[in-house]
Design a protein around this motif. Structure first.
Motif, PDB file in Angstrom:
ATOM      1  N   LEU A 131       0.808  -1.222   0.000  1.00 28.63           N
ATOM      2  CA  LEU A 131       0.000   0.000   0.000  1.00 28.63           C
ATOM      3  C   LEU A 131       0.840   1.270   0.000  1.00 28.63           C
ATOM      4  O   LEU A 131       0.290   2.372   0.103  1.00 28.63           O
ATOM      5  CB  LEU A 131      -0.924   0.004   1.229  1.00 28.63           C
ATOM      6  N   ALA A 132       2.172   1.116  -0.111  1.00 24.17           N
ATOM      7  CA  ALA A 132       3.080   2.264   0.006  1.00 24.17           C
ATOM      8  C   ALA A 132       2.812   3.311  -1.069  1.00 24.17           C
ATOM      9  O   ALA A 132       2.658   2.995  -2.243  1.00 24.17           O
ATOM     10  CB  ALA A 132       4.523   1.782  -0.076  1.00 24.17           C
ATOM     11  N   GLU A 133       2.762   4.569  -0.629  1.00 21.61           N
ATOM     12  CA  GLU A 133       2.574   5.694  -1.539  1.00 21.61           C
ATOM     13  C   GLU A 133       3.691   6.719  -1.423  1.00 21.61           C
ATOM     14  O   GLU A 133       3.729   7.682  -2.191  1.00 21.61           O
ATOM     15  CB  GLU A 133       1.232   6.374  -1.256  1.00 21.61           C
ATOM     16  N   ALA A 134       4.576   6.534  -0.458  1.00 25.93           N
ATOM     17  CA  ALA A 134       5.718   7.430  -0.274  1.00 25.93           C
ATOM     18  C   ALA A 134       6.871   6.610   0.305  1.00 25.93           C
ATOM     19  O   ALA A 134       6.675   5.485   0.805  1.00 25.93           O
ATOM     20  CB  ALA A 134       5.353   8.589   0.648  1.00 25.93           C
ATOM     21  N   GLY A 135       8.067   7.188   0.257  1.00 26.72           N
ATOM     22  CA  GLY A 135       9.250   6.450   0.689  1.00 26.72           C
ATOM     23  C   GLY A 135       9.211   5.999   2.135  1.00 26.72           C
ATOM     24  O   GLY A 135       9.706   4.921   2.459  1.00 26.72           O
ATOM     25  N   TRP A 136       8.602   6.792   3.023  1.00 29.86           N
ATOM     26  CA  TRP A 136       8.613   6.429   4.442  1.00 29.86           C
ATOM     27  C   TRP A 136       7.806   5.153   4.704  1.00 29.86           C
ATOM     28  O   TRP A 136       8.057   4.451   5.690  1.00 29.86           O
ATOM     29  CB  TRP A 136       8.102   7.580   5.303  1.00 29.86           C
ATOM     30  N   TRP A 137       6.816   4.845   3.840  1.00 31.20           N
ATOM     31  CA  TRP A 137       6.080   3.592   3.985  1.00 31.20           C
ATOM     32  C   TRP A 137       7.021   2.388   3.855  1.00 31.20           C
ATOM     33  O   TRP A 137       6.840   1.367   4.535  1.00 31.20           O
ATOM     34  CB  TRP A 137       5.000   3.484   2.905  1.00 31.20           C
ATOM     35  N   ILE A 138       7.994   2.488   2.993  1.00 28.53           N
ATOM     36  CA  ILE A 138       8.925   1.384   2.775  1.00 28.53           C
ATOM     37  C   ILE A 138       9.777   1.159   4.028  1.00 28.53           C
ATOM     38  O   ILE A 138      10.058   0.021   4.415  1.00 28.53           O
ATOM     39  CB  ILE A 138       9.795   1.672   1.541  1.00 28.53           C
ATOM     40  N   TYR A 139      10.138   2.251   4.686  1.00 29.05           N
ATOM     41  CA  TYR A 139      10.894   2.122   5.932  1.00 29.05           C
ATOM     42  C   TYR A 139      10.047   1.490   7.032  1.00 29.05           C
ATOM     43  O   TYR A 139      10.531   0.653   7.804  1.00 29.05           O
ATOM     44  CB  TYR A 139      11.406   3.490   6.371  1.00 29.05           C
ATOM     45  N   VAL A 140       8.792   1.892   7.114  1.00 24.09           N
ATOM     46  CA  VAL A 140       7.885   1.289   8.096  1.00 24.09           C
ATOM     47  C   VAL A 140       7.713  -0.201   7.819  1.00 24.09           C
ATOM     48  O   VAL A 140       7.687  -1.034   8.747  1.00 24.09           O
ATOM     49  CB  VAL A 140       6.518   2.007   8.085  1.00 24.09           C
ATOM     50  N   SER A 141       7.602  -0.567   6.550  1.00 22.05           N
ATOM     51  CA  SER A 141       7.477  -1.976   6.170  1.00 22.05           C
ATOM     52  C   SER A 141       8.692  -2.779   6.617  1.00 22.05           C
ATOM     53  O   SER A 141       8.557  -3.911   7.109  1.00 22.05           O
ATOM     54  CB  SER A 141       7.310  -2.086   4.654  1.00 22.05           C
ATOM     55  N   ALA A 142       9.880  -2.202   6.469  1.00 26.32           N
ATOM     56  CA  ALA A 142      11.105  -2.900   6.885  1.00 26.32           C
ATOM     57  C   ALA A 142      11.126  -3.141   8.390  1.00 26.32           C
ATOM     58  O   ALA A 142      11.523  -4.208   8.865  1.00 26.32           O
ATOM     59  CB  ALA A 142      12.320  -2.089   6.457  1.00 26.32           C
ATOM     60  N   VAL A 143      10.670  -2.153   9.164  1.00 22.84           N
ATOM     61  CA  VAL A 143      10.628  -2.306  10.624  1.00 22.84           C
ATOM     62  C   VAL A 143       9.596  -3.366  11.015  1.00 22.84           C
ATOM     63  O   VAL A 143       9.842  -4.211  11.889  1.00 22.84           O
ATOM     64  CB  VAL A 143      10.299  -0.961  11.301  1.00 22.84           C
ATOM     65  N   ALA A 144       8.439  -3.342  10.362  1.00 20.61           N
ATOM     66  CA  ALA A 144       7.389  -4.328  10.667  1.00 20.61           C
ATOM     67  C   ALA A 144       7.838  -5.748  10.350  1.00 20.61           C
ATOM     68  O   ALA A 144       7.405  -6.709  11.003  1.00 20.61           O
ATOM     69  CB  ALA A 144       6.123  -3.993   9.886  1.00 20.61           C
TER      70      ALA A 144
END
Length: 494
Positions: free
Chosen positions: A374-387
């Motif tokens: 569901l990522a729409e911006a770069g910070w979503w990818i970082y959150v995904s990595a932490v999750a």
């Protein structure tokens, strides 16, 4: 008095049996102590050269195809020529989508050339390693990696067709490739470490050390590739492979002590042992091995085969990451994932066991993949990595769990099955994910990660079934053993 003597005799028999079992366990442990062999050195050298060649291959192909569309240095992201991704007009988006589809096809074909032949070959290498030893096959895999890198250097230096890269990948796969390296490595660990927590920690520790070293190497390669061409880094990786060949010859001993009776087995029997170890009708073992193997297939595809589509995903709009950004992110993520997994396994394995860690790992990975889709911006990818922080424990825990189910004489065949399935999952998973990404990149590029989340959910469900049935079978086994003893101790005749 007769009652007391009969009861004493029964208790003495039980104690005597327990003592013999414990003595036998101590003898077995002394026979295969968990001694140190520099597997970390061998595997670090191999996987650094193997892993650094992956972004070299991906970005070389991406730039090669971009150049055919009139956009040189597309993956660099900071040159005057590489402006297509950030441009929002329809023609630029169409061109970028075509480049993404062509690159996805090339990644797919290279993945099949690498994984399918070795997936077939490893089935036979594992059982042969039980007879001939582990070292030969470990060395052959390192040589195969060097041959691939030689082909890559030739193609890049003379700017030849990328179709020749398939020859290099095929040469690597015909010597077993990554799967044979892992098969031989974990069979060696099974030879030198007794089953249980010690073996699980050694397997996880080895994989974590490799991952951290690879992460650091990728971090250095990120800057190197950004400010350099592709030929020199590939040549250096070839040099590492040559050094590794000599290290393996000199410092790795043969750990498999073959038995006389096994040497009398026919060729057909040796080659089919990799299959029979999973199909042999031993009580409560066959279904566990097969279920674990299927879960391992799904977990391996979910964690490893998504690499190429993830790279294309973050190079695409709206992220438009550069080659440097992608490599730095991958390097840091690998280091953090595996550093945390070392701590996680070391301090929680004795409480949660293999199954508990598998359930946590699948939950973590599923959440991370949904966020990524569901990522729409770069910070979503970082959150995904932490999750997804605990996703990395899945593969080592499945290896450890399956190694506990087979005898020392079957470890090579069992790990060969795992290695073969791992290569097959990379090939089949890469094929499926590439086709899904190519079909959905125009309207929902993140859809493929929802599919991966579904696979991890399936692993969670099957692992839960395995855990519940295993505990029930253990309880039933204890009940059937304890009831006759209780009846003997408390019956009127006792």
């Amino acid at each position: 008095m007769g009652d007391v003597s009969e009861r004493s005799h029964l208790l003495d028999s039980i104690d005597s049996k327990n003592t013999r079992d414990k003595d036998q366990e101590r003898i077995t442990t002394r026979r295969i102590p968990c001694r140190y062999i520099p597997l970390e050195v061998i595997n670090s050298l191999y996987f650094v050269s193997f892993a650094v060649c992956i972004p070299i291959q991906q970005f070389y192909i991406y730039d090669y195809i971009g150049n055919e569309y009139g956009i040189p240095h597309l993956s660099k992201g900071n040159t005057q020529d590489a402006t297509t991704c950030s441009t929002s007009n329809g023609n630029s988006s169409r061109i970028l989508n075509e480049i993404q589809k062509d690159a996805s096809d090339q990644f797919l074909y290279l993945s099949l050339a690498s994984n399918i032949p070795s997936a077939i070959l490893i089935f036979f290498l594992g059982s042969l390693s039980d007879k001939l030893g582990r070292k030969y096959f470990l060395l052959a895999a390192i040589v195969g990696g060097a041959l691939k890198q030689i082909v890559y250097v030739i193609v890049m230096y003379w700017n030849l067709s990328i179709g020749i890269l398939y020859v290099g990948n095929a040469l690597e796969s015909l010597t077993g490739g990554m799967g044979a390296t892992l098969m031989a490595t974990f069979a060696i660990i099974a030879d030198i470490c007794p089953p249980g927590r010690q073996r699980a920690i050694r397997i996880t520790l080895l994989e974590a050390i490799i991952a951290v070293v690879v992460g650091l190497a990728l971090l250095g390669a990120a800057f190197w590739l950004h400010y350099s061409n592709y030929t020199i880094p590939t040549l250096v990786m070839l040099g590492l492979s040559v050094v590794n060949i000599f290290v393996c010859i000199i410092f790795i001993p043969e750990t498999r002590q073959t038995r006389t009776e096994s040497s009398q087995d026919g060729v057909t029997a040796q080659l089919t042992r990799c299959f029979t170890v999973y199909t042999r009708k031993i009580e409560n073992r066959r279904w566990k091995l097969l279920l674990c193997l299927f879960c391992f297939f799904l977990a391996s595809a979910s964690t490893l085969a998504k690499s190429s589509v993830w790279t294309l995903f973050v190079l695409h709009q709206p992220f438009c990451w550069s080659q440097l950004h992608v490599n730095i992110f991958n390097a840091v993520q690998i280091c953090l994932l595996w550093s945390s997994s070392i701590v996680f396994v070391k301090f929680l394995h004795h409480r949660l066991g293999d199954s508990g860690l598998i359930l946590i790992g699948t939950t973590s990975g599923t959440i991370g993949m949904v966020i990524l889709s569901l990522a729409e911006a770069g910070w979503w990818i970082y959150v995904s990595a932490v999750a997804s922080l605990f996703l990395s424990v899945l593969i080592p825990m499945f290896r450890a769990a399956m190694s506990h189910l087979v005898s020392p004489e079957e470890q090579g065949a069992m790990f060969a099955g795992i290695g073969s399935v791992e290569m097959l999952s990379n090939g089949v998973g890469g094929l499926a994910f590439s086709l899904i990404y190519k079909a959905t990149v125009d309207w929902f590029p993140g859809f493929v990660f929802l599919v991966i989340a579904l696979l991890l959910t399936t692993v969670f469900i099957l692992s839960t079934i395995l855990l519940v049935k295993t505990r029930r079978s253990k309880a039933h086994s204890l009940e059937t053993v304890s009831c006759p003893v209780e009846r003997a101790l408390h019956s009127p005749e006792a």
